[in-house]
Write a protein that holds these residues in place. Structure first.
Motif, PDB file in Angstrom:
ATOM      1  N   ALA A  12      -1.560   2.681   6.606  1.00 19.67           N
ATOM      2  CA  ALA A  12      -1.951   2.287   4.967  1.00 19.67           C
ATOM      3  C   ALA A  12      -3.188   2.878   4.963  1.00 19.67           C
ATOM      4  O   ALA A  12      -4.145   3.183   5.942  1.00 19.67           O
ATOM      5  N   GLU A  13      -3.432   3.460   3.805  1.00 19.45           N
ATOM      6  CA  GLU A  13      -4.690   3.987   3.230  1.00 19.45           C
ATOM      7  C   GLU A  13      -5.120   5.210   3.733  1.00 19.45           C
ATOM      8  O   GLU A  13      -6.404   5.893   3.823  1.00 19.45           O
ATOM      9  N   THR A  14      -3.924   6.190   4.361  1.00 20.30           N
ATOM     10  CA  THR A  14      -4.262   7.457   4.634  1.00 20.30           C
ATOM     11  C   THR A  14      -3.140   8.191   4.172  1.00 20.30           C
ATOM     12  O   THR A  14      -2.229   7.862   3.532  1.00 20.30           O
ATOM     13  N   LYS A  30      -5.218  11.568  -5.691  1.00 18.35           N
ATOM     14  CA  LYS A  30      -5.490  11.071  -4.451  1.00 18.35           C
ATOM     15  C   LYS A  30      -4.233  10.073  -3.973  1.00 18.35           C
ATOM     16  O   LYS A  30      -3.619   9.510  -4.453  1.00 18.35           O
ATOM     17  N   THR A  32      -2.055   8.528  -0.827  1.00 18.35           N
ATOM     18  CA  THR A  32      -2.156   7.527   0.103  1.00 18.35           C
ATOM     19  C   THR A  32      -1.014   6.654   0.286  1.00 18.35           C
ATOM     20  O   THR A  32      -0.344   6.529  -0.585  1.00 18.35           O
ATOM     21  N   GLU A  34       0.489   2.925   1.011  1.00 18.69           N
ATOM     22  CA  GLU A  34      -0.103   1.799   0.492  1.00 18.69           C
ATOM     23  C   GLU A  34       1.096   0.828   0.732  1.00 18.69           C
ATOM     24  O   GLU A  34       2.107   1.107   0.596  1.00 18.69           O
ATOM     25  N   GLU A  36       3.062  -2.252  -0.349  1.00 24.34           N
ATOM     26  CA  GLU A  36       3.625  -2.544  -1.943  1.00 24.34           C
ATOM     27  C   GLU A  36       4.959  -3.492  -1.518  1.00 24.34           C
ATOM     28  O   GLU A  36       6.126  -2.970  -1.190  1.00 24.34           O
ATOM     29  N   ASN A  44       5.888   0.089   2.883  1.00 24.99           N
ATOM     30  CA  ASN A  44       4.989   1.258   2.343  1.00 24.99           C
ATOM     31  C   ASN A  44       5.651   1.892   1.284  1.00 24.99           C
ATOM     32  O   ASN A  44       6.751   2.015   1.214  1.00 24.99           O
ATOM     33  N   LYS A  47       1.435   6.545  -2.920  1.00 27.75           N
ATOM     34  CA  LYS A  47       0.720   6.164  -4.159  1.00 27.75           C
ATOM     35  C   LYS A  47      -0.214   7.188  -4.485  1.00 27.75           C
ATOM     36  O   LYS A  47      -0.876   7.530  -3.462  1.00 27.75           O
ATOM     37  N   SER A  49      -3.148   7.724  -6.841  1.00 29.66           N
ATOM     38  CA  SER A  49      -4.236   7.049  -7.781  1.00 29.66           C
ATOM     39  C   SER A  49      -5.301   7.714  -8.170  1.00 29.66           C
ATOM     40  O   SER A  49      -6.144   7.032  -8.962  1.00 29.66           O
TER      41      SER A  49
END
Length: 84
Positions: A12-14, A30, A32, A34, A36, A44, A47, A49
């Motif tokens: 996550a977040e990569t 951006k 990534t 995430e 959800e 996951n 996303k 954003s």
């Protein structure tokens, strides 16, 4: 031969490995992975954003001949072009 892809094993977040994450036009997308809770395959999703005219996510090792691609997406904001 059918193949299904998801982001469930990606950290996550990569940004996900094996994807070209770019845009046309202006801005800074951006992308990534995430968590959800409404993801078709939990947990996951990919996303976008950031803000960009037309953000693109392209699977880099894909080669399709006489086939098709099906994608599930959910637009959560935007006013000019809410497409996938």
């Amino acid at each position: 031969m059918a193949e299904s892809l998801n982001f469930d094993d990606a950290p996550a977040e990569t940004a996900p490995a094996g994807w070209i994450l770019t845009m046309t036009g202006k801005g800074e997308p951006k992308w990534t992975v995430e968590a959800e809770p409404t993801a078709p395959s939990k947990p996951n999703v990919l996303k976008q954003s950031g803000r960009a005219t037309f953000p693109l996510a392209i699977k880099s090792d894909t080669n399709i001949r006489n086939g098709f691609v099906e994608v599930k997406f959910k637009a959560v904001s935007g006013s000019e072009d809410r497409a996938a």
